[in-house]
Design a protein around this motif. Structure first.
Motif, short mmCIF file in Angstrom:
data_model
loop_
_atom_site.label_atom_id
_atom_site.label_comp_id
_atom_site.label_asym_id
_atom_site.label_seq_id
_atom_site.Cartn_x
_atom_site.Cartn_y
_atom_site.Cartn_z
N LEU A 288 42.39 27.51 34.52
CA LEU A 288 41.68 28.92 34.06
C LEU A 288 41.21 29.01 32.81
N PHE B 272 40.82 38.04 34.70
CA PHE B 272 41.34 37.40 36.01
C PHE B 272 42.49 38.20 36.42
N LEU C 256 45.55 37.71 38.72
CA LEU C 256 46.52 36.61 39.38
C LEU C 256 47.21 37.38 40.53
N LYS D 154 37.71 38.85 38.73
CA LYS D 154 37.87 37.63 39.57
C LYS D 154 39.47 37.66 40.13
N VAL E 280 42.70 35.51 41.41
CA VAL E 280 43.05 33.97 41.48
C VAL E 280 44.39 34.18 42.39
N CYS F 112 47.33 32.40 43.97
CA CYS F 112 48.12 31.06 43.42
C CYS F 112 49.24 30.97 44.50
N ILE G 295 39.27 32.62 43.46
CA ILE G 295 39.82 31.36 43.19
C ILE G 295 40.96 30.99 44.04
N CYS G 296 41.25 29.90 44.70
CA CYS G 296 42.41 29.76 45.52
C CYS G 296 43.22 28.29 44.96
N TYR G 297 44.52 28.43 44.65
CA TYR G 297 45.12 27.38 44.24
C TYR G 297 46.29 27.20 45.29
#
Length: 905
Positions: free
Chosen positions: A11, A21, A23, A189, A191, A193, A216-218
């Motif tokens: 990030l 962001f 999260l 955005k 994210v 996680c 965003i994908c983790y």
């Protein structure tokens, strides 16, 4: 925290300012670790916003989430507009229906479609309903049940929407229709996680954000279970990897190869649940190589798959200074909670108009509830009364008479559900003014809060509710509440549940209760929807749940170096003693070298030190007093165990009698004994004839009732069950003895009852040139049969060792073991009667009349085959008795405990 560090690094590469962001995390637990990582990286900007996915959905849905008791009460208000049913019956099925309905709303395209399917399926099964429309059979009941749900649940949804309320399932349905607008309008955005499984709504939200490049994908995945399609742990991640949103321009991040790295894995088969916790000190000693003071506990997590193991785990870790407990301790496991359950049980008995209450339903409440100082004496006297009178069932009148002064007696009185709730709140409030320790105070405060919460929720509703329904509501609150522990999450040893480990990684992992049924939970769902129906409409089954738990398990292990898996091998209660199939998978498929150890509780007896009492000057003074009143029972007690003799006869201590639910052997003997005394007192001093004994036989029941009064027992005690049988046997024993004497008379014998409960005292016996004692005791019966004086002792057991014919060298020790108690007692009684010349005879017979062998009559003591005893032939047993008394009085000898010796072949 390898995975979290990797996320932050990525990030920060994308933007130096993380404030743009959001999260989205599986839980709140990782937030504190993310903040620490940012501090270590010297990040100086604004922090990102943190959400759980549930919080994000609530923001998008813009509605008020309703759940638990508030939802139950609201739903019942709606339901009773359509159907007549009491609240208690409603609560028996609605929580399960609610969970099923939420699953329909979360995972299927339409809850109505599922409800229609269930209704149609029941109609097909019940194709013959028109032939017997009024028949009350299970098929009709199922059909009517789903007919009601088909109308009720859509109405409930409508009424909730009118109030801007939503259940968990409704929230997913509402958000599903708002996702496109939300994604197009948001400027930040998101994210995601470390997620594994998504609901359809969550999946749609994530994919839509990825399409708009606002997400965003983790993922924390591993080659081990991603490439092996047999591995259920990778089921959901393998599906996510196929999304079209992951392509050449957007990779699926990340798949590591950590699981195959070398690990030290040990599996412990432990005999017992709590025994698992006792291994923890040894495990830490191994991890620290014996240098536990220098060990870094922050790299270690203990994961409890059974929340009940938290207290013994903390006991086992008492030497560790820093412990952070992530999991809360459930209120339902507190002692105060157990007392509340028993109090509700008693209150339900009051509402059932019970005439009496089982003593074990009352005494535990008195023992476990916190109480004021004045209450202790009231409770003590009440318990003493129950013991003295052997009261099993307590009448309402007795309960009021004996406990009305109790500070919380109003809790024992019949109340409406709402009044009882007010009493509980007031009771908890008053308790906080007592001198309580901090833990008890905290327990009571939590319960008081739960009771007040429920009271506030009930204020908006006017329907009738019984105590049983109130108990269900309170249990719902208690089961979902826990006491949170304060600690330092960034330091020390971490103790947590499996779900709390999400996103976190530890070098050392210790899992307790890795049993089937704990990991995974297995097919333990409460549901009205059959497995096939759930599969048809893509609702989660236990198979999906097993996949979720499998992922948590393997993800936790993949970054670790030392893994200790402990499971309880004993079968007891709901525990089958079966290790989790995940352990078996590890052993067969993982490729890791695994060490298996078996830890058994030793069944060898603990080396018990023999108790020894020295005869100090104080003890010798007590023995001087004892010499003035020596009874046969004292000597029998000494033979059985010298320590018991010392405690009861020298110190005059005694153990409290316990309430007997079934008549003991001792009290059975007393019942017969007192009955015989009552009967034979009526013919005392008379030469018996047929009529005397025949008349006595007609009043045996009267005699038994008299004996019950003497025993201070309640008559109800003997009205049913085994005690009714014991009384019937006692009646037969008494009748048999009377008939035996009657047959003697009919056969021409002459019988005269001379004494009952004959008291003998101050009968001198010289045991040596310098020592004398005084004998005392009570002889059950003295009679004269055909001119022969007889001393009779009643015994519940059979007569044993009453034929004395020892060799000369064994005479001194003849009566020195506990198998010779009966001849010892008879010899002492015979000596006392003859030496005191209580009767004119110089000789007599002395025997046992056993209640177990009434048909044998009196079995006489024989000395060298002589039943006629005099002072001369009593010298032989008396010699042994004198030696026994001298042993007791000998200041050089100790009182030493007799420990039973077991023999094996």
């Amino acid at each position: 925290m390898k995975f979290l560090n990797k996320i932050i690094d990525d990030l920060l590469e994308k933007s130096e300012d993380l404030s743009n962001f959001n999260l989205v995390l599986p839980g709140k637990r990782p937030v504190v670790f993310i903040k620490r990582i940012l501090a270590e990286k010297n990040y100086s900007g604004f922090l990102p916003r943190f959400f759980t996915i549930e919080e994000l959905l609530k923001d998008i849905g813009e509605t008020q989430h309703i759940k638990g008791i508030a939802l139950w009460l609201f739903a019942f208000e709606v339901y009773k507009t359509q159907h007549e049913e009491d609240f208690g019956t409603f609560l028996k099925w609605f929580p399960t229906v609610l969970k099923d309905w939420d699953d329909m709303l979360k995972f299927s395209d339409s809850d109505i479609a599922v409800l229609d399917f269930m209704f149609d399926e029941e109609r097909i099964k019940n194709w013959s309903e028109n032939l017997n429309p009024d028949e009350d059979n299970p098929r009709n009941k199922f059909l009517n049940f789903w007919r009601k749900q088909r109308n009720f649940l859509p109405l409930l949804k409508l009424k909730l929407q009118e109030k801007n309320y939503a259940t968990g399932g409704m929230l997913h349905e509402m958000v599903r229709n708002k996702i496109e607008d939300f994604v197009s309008e948001t400027e930040t955005k998101f994210v995601f996680c470390g997620f594994n499984a998504f609901t359809p709504t969550e999946k749609k939200l994530v994919k839509e954000l990825l399409k708009w490049d606002k997400g965003i994908c983790y993922f924390q995945a591993d080659d081990y279970y991603m490439k092996d399609f047999r591995q259920e742990s990778g089921k959901f991640l393998r599906e996510h990897k196929t999304w079209p949103e992951f392509n050449d321009s957007r990779e699926f991040n990340w798949i590591e190869n950590d699981f195959k790295q070398e690990k030290n894995i040990k599996i412990f088969e432990v005999s017992g649940n709590i025994s698992q916790t006792k291994l923890l000190p040894e495990i830490f000693n191994e991890l620290s190589n014996g240098n536990i003071e220098q060990f870094d506990f922050s790299k270690t997590a203990i994961v409890l798959l059974d929340e009940n193991l938290l207290p013994p785990t903390l006991d086992a870790l008492i030497t560790i200074n820093r412990i952070n407990i992530t999991m809360g301790f459930p209120l339902k496991n507190l002692e105060f909670s157990n007392a509340m359950k028993k109090l509700f049980h008693l209150q339900k008995q009051l509402h059932k108009q019970s005439s009496s209450y089982y003593y074990k339903d009352v005494l535990p409440i008195l023992d476990e509830l916190p109480k004021a100082e004045n209450d202790f004496l009231i409770i003590q006297n009440f318990q003493k009364l129950l013991q003295e009178r052997n009261i099993i069932y307590i009448s309402k009148k007795m309960l009021e008479n004996e406990l009305s002064s109790l500070s919380y007696f109003n809790l024992f009185q019949k109340k409406s559900a709402k009044d009882f709730l007010k009493q509980l709140i007031n009771y908890c409030f008053q308790l906080k003014f007592l001198d309580l320790d901090d833990i008890v105070f905290e327990n009571i405060s939590h319960f008081e809060t739960s009771f007040k919460t429920l009271k506030n929720q009930l204020q908006d509703y006017n329907f009738e509710m019984d105590v049983e329904s109130l108990e269900v509501l309170i249990n719902q609150l208690v089961n979902t509440e826990s006491i949170d522990f304060q600690g330092e999450p960034l330091q020390g040893l971490q103790v947590m549940g499996l779900l709390e480990t999400r996103l976190l990684n530890f070098e050392n992992i210790i899992l307790l209760s890795v049993n089937e049924g704990k990991l995974p939970l297995g097919n333990s769902q409460n549901t009205y929807l059959p497995f096939d129906v759930r599969r048809e409409f893509d609702l989660h089954t236990f198979l999906e749940n097993d996949g979720i738990y499998a992922y948590h398990f393997y993800r936790l292990l993949q970054d670790s170096k030392n893994v200790y898996l402990l499971y309880n091998a004993l079968s007891s209660g709901v525990n089958t003693g079966e290790k989790s199939r995940f352990i078996t998978q590890l052993e067969i498929e993982s490729g890791h070298k695994i060490e298996n150890l078996v830890v058994e509780n030793t069944i060898e007896p603990v080396n018990q030190d023999v108790m020894v009492i020295e005869k100090t000057p104080e003890v010798l003074e007590k023995l001087k007093l004892w010499k003035n009143r020596v009874s046969a029972s004292h000597l029998s007690s000494y033979l059985y165990n010298p320590i018991d003799f010392y405690l009861s006869k020298i110190l005059n201590t005694y153990s409290e009698d316990e309430v007997e639910e079934e008549l003991s052997q001792r009290n059975f003997g007393n019942l017969v004994h007192y009955s015989l005394q009552y009967l034979y007192e009526k013919i005392l001093g008379k030469v018996l004839n047929d009529k005397y004994l025949e008349d006595l036989i007609t009043i045996v029941d009267e005699a038994l009732n008299h004996a019950i009064v003497i025993l201070n027992h309640e008559k109800d005690f003997y009205l049913k069950g085994m005690n009714f049988i014991h009384k019937s046997i006692a009646s037969r024993v008494v009748t048999d003895i009377l008939r035996y004497d009657l047959n003697l008379i009919k056969n021409g014998h002459q019988l005269e009852i001379l004494a009952l409960e004959l008291k003998i005292e101050n009968i001198k016996l010289s045991v040596s040139d310098v020592e004398n004692i005084n004998i005392y005791g009570f002889i059950d019966r003295v009679d004269r049969l055909d001119g022969v004086l007889r001393i009779i002792d009643y015994k519940t057991k059979k007569a044993t060792n009453i034929f004395l014919k020892p060799k000369e060298e064994k005479i001194e020790m003849l009566l020195s073991n506990k198998t010779m108690m009966q001849p010892l007692q008879l010899s002492l009684y015979a000596f006392a009667v003859l030496s005191a010349k209580i009767f004119p005879e110089n000789q007599l017979e002395c025997g046992i009349w056993s209640f177990a062998e009434t048909g044998k009559g009196v079995q006489s003591l024989e000395i060298y085959e002589e039943t006629s005893l005099n002072l001369k032939n009593l010298e032989m047993p008396l010699k042994s008795i004198k030696n026994l008394i001298l042993e007791i009085l000998n200041p050089e000898l100790t009182f030493t405990e007799n420990i039973p010796v077991s023999f094996s072949n």
